[in-house]
Design a protein around this motif. Structure first.
Motif, PDB file in Angstrom:
ATOM      1  N   PHE A 359       0.857  -1.186   0.000  1.00 61.27           N
ATOM      2  CA  PHE A 359       0.000   0.000   0.000  1.00 61.27           C
ATOM      3  C   PHE A 359       0.898   1.243   0.000  1.00 61.27           C
ATOM      4  N   SER A 360       0.653   2.199  -0.910  1.00 64.06           N
ATOM      5  CA  SER A 360       1.569   3.335  -0.977  1.00 64.06           C
ATOM      6  C   SER A 360       0.859   4.610  -1.400  1.00 64.06           C
ATOM      7  N   ASP A 361       1.383   5.746  -0.928  1.00 62.09           N
ATOM      8  CA  ASP A 361       0.916   7.060  -1.362  1.00 62.09           C
ATOM      9  C   ASP A 361       1.686   7.515  -2.594  1.00 62.09           C
ATOM     10  N   VAL A 362       1.009   8.251  -3.463  1.00 57.18           N
ATOM     11  CA  VAL A 362       1.695   8.914  -4.568  1.00 57.18           C
ATOM     12  C   VAL A 362       2.228  10.241  -4.037  1.00 57.18           C
ATOM     13  N   ARG A 363       3.551  10.346  -3.894  1.00 57.78           N
ATOM     14  CA  ARG A 363       4.130  11.568  -3.348  1.00 57.78           C
ATOM     15  C   ARG A 363       4.299  12.637  -4.421  1.00 57.78           C
ATOM     16  N   THR A 364       5.003  12.291  -5.484  1.00 56.83           N
ATOM     17  CA  THR A 364       5.179  13.278  -6.552  1.00 56.83           C
ATOM     18  C   THR A 364       5.805  12.613  -7.757  1.00 56.83           C
ATOM     19  N   TYR A 365       5.689  13.276  -8.911  1.00 58.41           N
ATOM     20  CA  TYR A 365       6.415  12.860 -10.104  1.00 58.41           C
ATOM     21  C   TYR A 365       7.708  13.666 -10.175  1.00 58.41           C
ATOM     22  N   TRP A 366       8.832  12.977 -10.334  1.00 52.08           N
ATOM     23  CA  TRP A 366      10.135  13.626 -10.479  1.00 52.08           C
ATOM     24  C   TRP A 366      10.574  13.534 -11.939  1.00 52.08           C
ATOM     25  N   SER A 367      10.660  14.674 -12.586  1.00 48.60           N
ATOM     26  CA  SER A 367      11.140  14.703 -13.959  1.00 48.60           C
ATOM     27  C   SER A 367      12.661  14.554 -13.970  1.00 48.60           C
ATOM     28  N   SER A 393       2.528   6.066   4.233  1.00 39.18           N
ATOM     29  CA  SER A 393       2.591   6.920   5.409  1.00 39.18           C
ATOM     30  C   SER A 393       2.941   6.129   6.657  1.00 39.18           C
ATOM     31  N   GLY A 394       3.894   5.225   6.545  1.00 41.00           N
ATOM     32  CA  GLY A 394       4.408   4.620   7.756  1.00 41.00           C
ATOM     33  C   GLY A 394       4.188   3.145   7.942  1.00 41.00           C
ATOM     34  N   ALA A 395       3.356   2.509   7.135  1.00 37.09           N
ATOM     35  CA  ALA A 395       3.113   1.085   7.350  1.00 37.09           C
ATOM     36  C   ALA A 395       2.895   0.391   6.019  1.00 37.09           C
ATOM     37  N   THR A 396       3.521  -0.739   5.855  1.00 41.03           N
ATOM     38  CA  THR A 396       3.249  -1.603   4.711  1.00 41.03           C
ATOM     39  C   THR A 396       3.900  -2.949   4.945  1.00 41.03           C
ATOM     40  N   THR A 397       3.595  -3.909   4.094  1.00 41.37           N
ATOM     41  CA  THR A 397       4.100  -5.258   4.271  1.00 41.37           C
ATOM     42  C   THR A 397       5.621  -5.320   4.213  1.00 41.37           C
ATOM     43  N   LEU A 398       6.217  -6.088   5.103  1.00 35.96           N
ATOM     44  CA  LEU A 398       7.665  -6.279   5.065  1.00 35.96           C
ATOM     45  C   LEU A 398       8.091  -7.087   3.853  1.00 35.96           C
ATOM     46  N   ILE A 562      -5.339  10.359  -8.903  1.00 36.61           N
ATOM     47  CA  ILE A 562      -4.949   9.215  -8.089  1.00 36.61           C
ATOM     48  C   ILE A 562      -4.057   9.711  -6.958  1.00 36.61           C
ATOM     49  N   HIS A 563      -4.545   9.638  -5.730  1.00 39.19           N
ATOM     50  CA  HIS A 563      -3.710  10.107  -4.620  1.00 39.19           C
ATOM     51  C   HIS A 563      -3.009   8.962  -3.945  1.00 39.19           C
ATOM     52  N   ARG A 564      -3.395   7.763  -4.258  1.00 37.82           N
ATOM     53  CA  ARG A 564      -2.869   6.635  -3.505  1.00 37.82           C
ATOM     54  C   ARG A 564      -3.088   5.384  -4.333  1.00 37.82           C
ATOM     55  N   LEU A 565      -2.136   4.507  -4.307  1.00 41.22           N
ATOM     56  CA  LEU A 565      -2.204   3.313  -5.143  1.00 41.22           C
ATOM     57  C   LEU A 565      -1.900   2.062  -4.342  1.00 41.22           C
ATOM     58  N   VAL A 566      -2.384   0.949  -4.836  1.00 34.67           N
ATOM     59  CA  VAL A 566      -1.955  -0.350  -4.350  1.00 34.67           C
ATOM     60  C   VAL A 566      -0.949  -0.890  -5.346  1.00 34.67           C
ATOM     61  N   LEU A 567       0.214  -1.295  -4.863  1.00 35.51           N
ATOM     62  CA  LEU A 567       1.234  -1.871  -5.719  1.00 35.51           C
ATOM     63  C   LEU A 567       1.128  -3.377  -5.574  1.00 35.51           C
TER      64      LEU A 567
END
Length: 583
Positions: A359-367, A393-398, A562-567
């Motif tokens: 589970f992850s947030d989309v922070r920004t696109y870096w050109s 934001s602080g938690a996801t699967t190891l 899209i503010h947040r995605l599942v990878l």
């Protein structure tokens, strides 16, 4: 869910019912097709526990209504959750089809010329369409001789694609989504889409207030023996990292110890809320022992809970990881901030692949230009066109560390039953847990921090709801990438240092290194996230239908919505897309 209760795949051999030599000449061939398909499925598709998928074949070929009804009764008794009809000839279409609108259907028509082929498949598809029952048609490209199996590479691909998706639908049906808490910080995705869950997926929506966790801790409603095992394991294996809170915002060591203990108890209780726990009944808590039959859940946390109690990061990390104090075990779908849209996205990927979801947030696109200006580094390879910086934001699967590898040394996310003790040690050694940033989490807690290895193909997805259109599934492919340490640090430190250092929920948390997405036209890293956008239709929602469209065949949109995605990891050949490895 024990392996014996997993739904089976039913195989229905359809046949021309005319006697006097017609049906008799087709019996052996038609039944052989059914057995070949059943063998293929059991050899190539597994349940979430790693066991082979169980197939149930009709007792006889089906040439009329009586045999169709007898087969339906058998399938109901044996918990068939989806069915494939196979045919090598004409048949009496609506007399022999399974017309149950509540399970996924597929028809494979053997492509021979000795008997009517495409016409009977088309007639069956037309009947299903007329009745409003979705059906997945399977037909090969090349004509086969009658003595051939017909299981060509493309037919095998389509059958397996359907089975994986149909099994996913069956696994979700009748289960619950559990929302622990309500809406976090006004995020619209936290509003549980009850109608979608029920009408599309056959799932219940369950709710419980976050105070139930605190009540169970205060009243001792958890397995105390298991807690002692869990806290011992956690203290021995979870590395506590740097505390980047300034001195005036730090708790005492005693208080951090209490918070750590509390987080482990939260983990036990959240699991019990989802699954139930017979041990609680033995302790006199019969009602609590039942659980909510939840295949997915989410925890609100912010802000009412986290202003007062330790955050849920450690709990969320451990629940979504495929190992803990009991060793390797199935991971769970558990969403940060009770984001139901993300929980459902993770659930789709989970039931398709049986692998942990990141589970992850989309922070920004870096050109490339921005990276060069800020760090002096020039991007290359799949990241030449830039990358999307995704950090939870602080938690996801190891399991998202990328420290597990295949036989060639490539980073992968394994099925839970494939991981080794060495894999577990590697994931733990790559991870540190940091005291949460006090300004954002006055109640304390710990957040997870690691950097994912580069080189994993990945799939990002998100379920959104659009007024006037309904549910929309967004899908995009890409790779994890690694940046030089000084470049990565420079990029991360542009976020407030206490966030990136402590990996608090409001900042970098788990730090997948970066994700690059290919341009559908050039194959190079895209400047923007270019997801495939697919509206989902009621009664036609099983992922085989949704995911069979390759990226690039439908319109694409930018990342703005899209503010947040599942990878998620999708297995080989799911939905027409090749997902060899990933996380």
């Amino acid at each position: 869910m024990p392996g014996t209760t997993f739904p089976a795949i039913g195989i229905r051999p359809l046949i021309d019912g005319r006697r006097r030599g017609v049906r008799e000449s087709l019996e052996d061939k038609t039944m052989q097709l059914a057995h070949d398909v059943a063998e293929l499925i059991s050899e190539r598709v597994t349940y979430p526990d790693g066991s082979p998928v169980r197939c149930v074949i009709a007792d006889t070929t089906i040439g009329g209504v009586a045999e169709a009804a007898a087969t339906s009764e058998k399938f109901r008794d044996l918990n068939v959750g989806a069915e494939i009809s196979v045919k090598a000839s004409w048949d009496y279409i609506t007399q022999v089809l399974d017309l149950d609108p509540t399970i996924p259907h597929a028809i494979w028509g053997f492509k021979g010329t000795e008997r009517p082929g495409a016409v009977t498949l088309a007639a069956a598809a037309a009947a299903y369409n007329m009745l409003g029952i979705p059906c997945y048609g399977i037909y090969g490209h090349d004509v086969q001789d009658l003595d051939q199996s017909g299981l060509t590479e493309e037919v095998v691909d389509k059958i397996l694609r359907f089975v994986r998706a149909a099994l996913g639908v069956a696994l979700m049906k009748g289960r619950s989504y559990l929302s622990i808490g309500t809406v976090s910080m006004g995020i619209a995705g936290c509003r549980v889409p009850e109608a979608f869950l029920l009408d599309f997926l056959g799932m219940r929506s369950e709710y419980i207030d976050m105070i139930e966790i605190d009540r169970r801790i205060a009243q001792g409603i958890y397995d105390h023996e298991e807690y002692e095992t869990a806290i011992t394991w956690a203290r021995e294996n979870l590395q506590i990292g740097e505390n980047r809170n300034p001195g005036h915002n730090r708790a005492t060591e005693e208080e951090y110890e209490e918070q750590f203990d509390y987080c482990i108890k939260m983990t036990l209780i959240a699991r019990d809320l989802m699954d139930g726990n017979p041990r609680l009944a033995e302790m006199g808590f019969e009602e609590e022992a039942g659980g909510h039959n939840a295949i997915a859940a989410g925890f609100q946390g912010q802000r009412q809970w986290t202003d007062y109690k330790p955050n849920g990061d450690l709990m969320e990390t451990l629940l979504t990881t495929s190992f803990d104090w009991r060793g390797k075990r199935p991971d769970r779908v558990f969403a940060t901030e009770a984001d139901a849209g993300n929980a459902i996205s993770m659930l789709f990927n989970s039931v398709l692949t049986h692998r942990p979801q990141l589970f992850s947030d989309v922070r920004t696109y870096w050109s490339p230009e921005a990276v060069k200006r800020v760090t002096g580094h020039e991007l290359s390879g799949v990241a030449a066109g830039g990358f999307i910086d995704l950090r939870n934001s602080g938690a996801t699967t190891l399991n998202g560390t990328g420290r597990k590898t295949d036989e060639d040394g490539n980073p992968i996310i394994k099925h839970w039953w494939e991981i080794t003790e060495e894999d577990i040690r590697n994931d733990l050694s790559a991870t540190t847990f940091h005291a949460a940033t006090h300004e954002y989490f006055p109640g304390g807690g710990f957040s997870t921090h690691f950097a994912t290895r580069g080189g994993m193909p990945v799939t990002a997805s998100r379920l959104n709801f659009v007024k006037g259109l309904g549910p929309v599934l967004q899908i995009s492919e890409g790779w994890t990438i690694e940046l030089p340490e000084e470049v990565r640090t420079a990029i991360e430190d542009r976020t407030a240092p206490p966030w990136t250092g402590s990996s608090s929920r409001s900042s970098s948390g788990c730090r997948p290194p970066r994700w690059a997405w290919p341009s559908p036209r050039t194959g190079s890293a895209a400047r923007y996230l270019r997801p495939l956008v697919l509206p989902l239709r009621e009664l036609d929602v099983h992922p085989a239908r949704v995911l069979r469209i390759p990226v690039g065949e439908a319109g694409v949109v930018g990342a703005r919505g899209i503010h947040r995605l599942v990878l998620g990891v999708l297995a080989h050949h799911v939905g027409g897309l090749e997902y060899a490895r990933g996380g």
